[in-house]
Design an enzyme around this catalytic site. Structure first.
Site, PDB file in Angstrom:
ATOM      1  N   GLY A 249       0.833  -1.195   0.000  1.00  0.00           N
ATOM      2  CA  GLY A 249       0.000   0.000   0.000  1.00  0.00           C
ATOM      3  C   GLY A 249       0.869   1.246   0.000  1.00  0.00           C
ATOM      4  O   GLY A 249       0.722   2.122  -0.830  1.00  0.00           O
ATOM      5  N   ASN A 643       7.815  -8.877  17.178  1.00  0.00           N
ATOM      6  CA  ASN A 643       8.253 -10.051  16.424  1.00  0.00           C
ATOM      7  C   ASN A 643       9.506  -9.675  15.645  1.00  0.00           C
ATOM      8  O   ASN A 643       9.432  -9.008  14.615  1.00  0.00           O
ATOM      9  CB  ASN A 643       7.130 -10.503  15.474  1.00  0.00           C
ATOM     10  CG  ASN A 643       7.521 -11.728  14.665  1.00  0.00           C
ATOM     11  OD1 ASN A 643       8.669 -11.873  14.241  1.00  0.00           O
ATOM     12  ND2 ASN A 643       6.571 -12.610  14.450  1.00  0.00           N
ATOM     13  N   VAL A 715       7.845   0.576  13.134  1.00  0.00           N
ATOM     14  CA  VAL A 715       9.020   0.192  12.356  1.00  0.00           C
ATOM     15  C   VAL A 715       8.756   0.242  10.854  1.00  0.00           C
ATOM     16  O   VAL A 715       9.635  -0.053  10.072  1.00  0.00           O
ATOM     17  CB  VAL A 715       9.510  -1.221  12.726  1.00  0.00           C
ATOM     18  CG1 VAL A 715      10.021  -1.240  14.154  1.00  0.00           C
ATOM     19  CG2 VAL A 715       8.406  -2.252  12.525  1.00  0.00           C
ATOM     20  N   GLU A 717       8.270   2.669   8.650  1.00  0.00           N
ATOM     21  CA  GLU A 717       8.827   3.691   7.770  1.00  0.00           C
ATOM     22  C   GLU A 717      10.219   4.172   8.162  1.00  0.00           C
ATOM     23  O   GLU A 717      10.928   4.753   7.346  1.00  0.00           O
ATOM     24  CB  GLU A 717       7.852   4.882   7.699  1.00  0.00           C
ATOM     25  CG  GLU A 717       6.597   4.508   6.937  1.00  0.00           C
ATOM     26  CD  GLU A 717       5.427   5.448   7.168  1.00  0.00           C
ATOM     27  OE1 GLU A 717       5.099   6.203   6.263  1.00  0.00           O
ATOM     28  OE2 GLU A 717       4.823   5.410   8.264  1.00  0.00           O
TER      29      GLU A 717
HETATM   30 MO1  MOS Z   1       2.175   5.144   5.355  1.00  0.00          MO
HETATM   31  S1  MOS Z   1       2.808   6.530   3.953  1.00  0.00           S
HETATM   32  O1  MOS Z   1       1.528   6.140   6.554  1.00  0.00           O
HETATM   33  O2  MOS Z   1       1.106   4.093   4.588  1.00  0.00           O
END
Ligand code: MOS
Length: 755
Positions: A249, A643, A715, A717
């Site tokens: 996404g 994890n 974790v 980004e």
């Molecule tokens: Mo992220 S850019 O907040 O899916």
């Protein structure tokens, strides 16, 4: 692959053993065997295919569509245009909050960007719908498109990102720069980038009266449900969205997109289920992107190499009709201590689809520029880049003055540098070669990302057979949420993972918020944890108030839950199973709901960020300028690790995005047509396996009790931040050439170095 060093949080005593276990994805087998059904895999009886016709011009009006030709094509059932599209209850151009993006839903004949949907052809087969879309032969009254950051008058937006101020100032930057012993004044450029999720935006929509059933990928089920409800004037409960698997996404599926809504409208028009899947090139327009930036950074230091001023100015773009502005300068609020900091944004409107959240929006874009500038300043001061950062990293968040976990950042620098072997790095550029004669360079960058807490809900049930149920409409984009969150569920219920039924991925379940802002595990995990704690508290209430229970009189605070039993905290020989407690109470099950939200008291006291330090090695062919990243070590402190296997995979993904940002990704705009000329995965470069170096992700032990009950930070980004700058700085160290326009290209390096 080199071994991975993992620093684990201390064992979590209260419930079970599932948090911290490096489990493989629970849906892994389904995915590798083709058993996982993605949105477009669904095919209800009688489904028709819808294909978008999109504009080939970027600005103007559609003056003609040959609807009779398209309708006359065998297999075509109908053509949806502004003339016959079903009415909507809400203007697609209405906007009442920053998360509500304006959509192109055939509301008129206007064209606002290339690839804007202008009609939808619905047919019995995909081939017929595709051919029908060609037969529409649109004609336009076209105007020349406004392209690039100098295309129109700039202005200062009222907000950047989702509601951050466009200008922030602390201290007197101009005075500090005037007094500085050393100054850097440099401009960096980043290109438009596109999300390019593997799974295109797709929808299968079926109406039954005013009940709507849809399969579509979503990072935010409740948001999507609410938006669709508003557009079609029906209550959200009438809308059932299934989204158990997403093929990525990266922000582009956070808000429901125009094409997804067009699929729903097409189904309404023809009265049959409709499947609409975007073609790869159609994802370059109506579903968001990262806007280009031009960033000017001025920094000053005193005689000792201590920062005295940071000025970070960003020029970026948005569409002509909506307002998302990449908050790229905000990275400078957090990373380095300086008595004077100023950040500012100015924007232009161009003929493009509206930009959107994409893979660390702001932090990724701003940090590649800031980390490059910091590196240049270290060089100007004659200092090692790590020593310079150790002198200047922020102990408290500089712009707010609030404390955060700078100790963890120091550990990231220390452990990352040690693992990488940074101390052997020569100070000057162009000093290292490998045995084949390639230039070798080492660069580093600091990583940061806010630790956000959004709102979410979960429902937990304990059943008299000793099994548990946890329900929350969470989103698994491939990152492993349905595994990590199930681990939190098992932990919260004091059961093993196999004993908990974890229901997720549909809009009929409690609202799990949004899988965005790297906040999904923290947010939804906290709701799950609280729901589990609620059930355990009810069980404890039943047992400790019942004189037939071995736990009688222990009081709620006096029990612990583990392995399907409650134990007296002061005497673990006294325990009772959940099943026995429920049986005796004559209950078949007991339920509790849990919520999560940001804690305003903690938020006003502490700055909340994850941190990291990234070290990269690159090899450059001295004659051909070819670059190959060969090694990256990242050390990240992100609170409690649920994890480590999945987290490592998330961090690797981010680090690869960093390579991608520095060396690969670039949506090339044709200035005459306003179209992206490389709107496909062949020419829009992303790293393939051969481009991905040896990666190591060190997880630095960090306990932050303030972010949320479990101490989780995101974790998703943070891996991209720091990494892009580290690669760019490694290019300088290899070649002596400072490239300030990204991605760095071979032709930037083939001119002789100035040394
Ligand atoms: Mo992220 S850019 O907040 O899916």
């Amino acid at each position: 692959m080199p071994e991975i060093t993992l620093a684990q949080a201390a064992p979590h005593i209260r419930h079970g053993s599932n948090i911290g276990q490096p489990l493989t994805r629970r849906d892994g087998v389904l995915k590798v065997t083709g058993g996982a059904r993605y949105a477009a895999d669904h095919h209800p009886a009688g489904t028709l295919y819808a294909v978008l016709a999109v504009s080939s011009v970027a600005r103007g009006r559609v003056t003609f569509l040959d609807v009779p030709a398209a309708k006359g094509h065998p297999g075509v059932v109908d053509v949806m245009t502004p003339a016959n599209r079903p009415p909507l209850a809400e203007d697609p151009d209405a906007k009442t909050n920053p998360f509500m993006f304006r959509l192109d839903l055939l509301q008129n004949d206007q064209v606002r960007y290339a690839n804007q949907p202008i009609a939808v052809v619905i047919a019995e087969t995909l081939e017929a719908a595709t051919e029908g879309a060609v037969l529409l032969s649109p004609q336009y009254e076209a105007q020349s498109p406004r392209v690039g950051l100098d295309a129109s008058e700039s202005f200062v937006p009222t907000a950047v990102g989702v509601g951050n101020p466009a200008r922030v100032r602390r201290g007197d930057v101009e005075a500090a720069l005037a007094m500085a012993s050393r100054r850097i004044d440099a401009t960096y450029e980043t290109p438009a980038q596109y999300h390019n999720a593997m799974e295109p935006h797709a929808i299968v929509a079926a109406w039954d009266g005013d009940t709507l059933s849809i399969d579509t990928p979503s990072q935010g089920l409740a948001l999507a449900q609410g938006r669709i409800a508003g557009l079609f004037g029906i209550s959200p409960e009438k809308i059932h969205i299934r989204s158990p698997f997403l093929g990525g996404g990266f922000g582009s599926k956070g808000m429901i997109s125009g094409p997804q809504v067009l699929g729903i409208m097409a189904a309404r028009l023809v009265g049959r289920p409709v499947k609409l899947v975007l073609r790869r090139e159609q994802m370059y327009g109506p579903v968001g992107h990262r806007a280009p930036t031009r960033q000017t950074i001025r920094i000053g230091t005193d005689r000792d190499g201590r920062l005295t001023a940071i000025d970070h100015h960003v020029k970026t773009a948005s569409s002509t009709f909506d307002d998302f502005f990449e908050p790229a300068a905000d990275a400078s609020h957090t990373l380095y201590a300086s008595p004077a900091i100023a950040t500012s944004h100015e924007v232009v409107r161009i003929d493009t689809g509206t930009p959107m959240f994409m893979r660390a929006p702001g932090e990724a874009t701003g940090s590649i520029a800031l980390e490059s500038a910091i590196d240049e300043m270290a060089q100007a001061c004659g200092m090692d880049p790590l020593a310079f950062r150790l002198k200047n990293y922020a102990e408290v968040e500089p712009i707010s003055g609030k404390p955060f976990s700078s100790k963890a950042l120091r550990e990231c620098y220390a452990q990352g540098a040690e693992r990488f072997g940074w101390s052997r790095r020569p100070l000057a550029a162009r000093q290292m070669r490998d045995e084949a004669g390639f230039l070798v360079g080492w660069g580093m960058g600091t990583a940061t990302f806010p630790a956000l807490m959004l709102e979410a809900q979960a429902r937990a049930v304990m059943r008299s057979d000793g099994s548990g149920l946890m329900e929350t409409g969470a989103h698994d984009m491939g990152q492993g949420a349905s595994t990590a969150l199930a681990q939190i569920a098992a932990d919260g219920l004091g059961l093993e993972l196999e004993e908990v039924e974890f229901r997720t991925g549909t809009s009929d379940l409690p609202d799990a918020g949004i899988a965005g802002g790297s906040a999904h595990t923290a947010t939804t995990g906290t709701a799950i944890h609280n729901a589990g704690a609620g059930v355990i508290a009810k069980l404890a209430g039943l047992a400790t108030n019942d004189e037939r229970s071995p736990l009688f009189g222990a009081g709620n605070a006096g029990v612990i839950a583990r392995g399907g039993r409650l134990f007296r905290r002061d005497d673990e020989s006294r325990s009772e199973s959940y099943a026995d407690i429920l049986d005796r109470a004559g209950l078949t099950e007991i339920e509790a709901r849990g919520k999560s939200a940001a804690d305003p008291a903690a938020q006003s006291t502490y700055a909340m960020h994850a941190h990291g330090a990234v070290f990269a090695e690159i090899k450059v062919d001295p004659d051909l300028g070819q670059m190959r990243v060969t090694r990256i070590v990242g050390a990240f402190a992100a609170g409690r690790i649920i994890n480590p296997r999945l987290v490592r995979s998330q961090l690797f993904g981010g680090m690869i995005w960093g390579v991608s940002f520095a060396l690969h990704e670039h949506a090339v705009m044709d200035r005459r047509s306003g179209r992206t000329v490389n709107a496909n995965l062949a020419e829009y470069h992303v790293p393939v396996n051969a481009d991905v170096p040896s990666l190591e992700a060190l997880m630095i032990d960090e306990h932050d009790p303030h972010v949320n009950a479990l101490g989780i930070k995101g974790v998703g980004e943070i891996g991209i931040t720091g990494s892009a700058g580290a690669v760019a700085n490694a290019v300088w160290h290899a070649t002596g050439i400072r490239v300030r326009r990204f991605p760095i290209r071979i032709d930037d390096l083939v001119t002789p170095a100035s040394d």
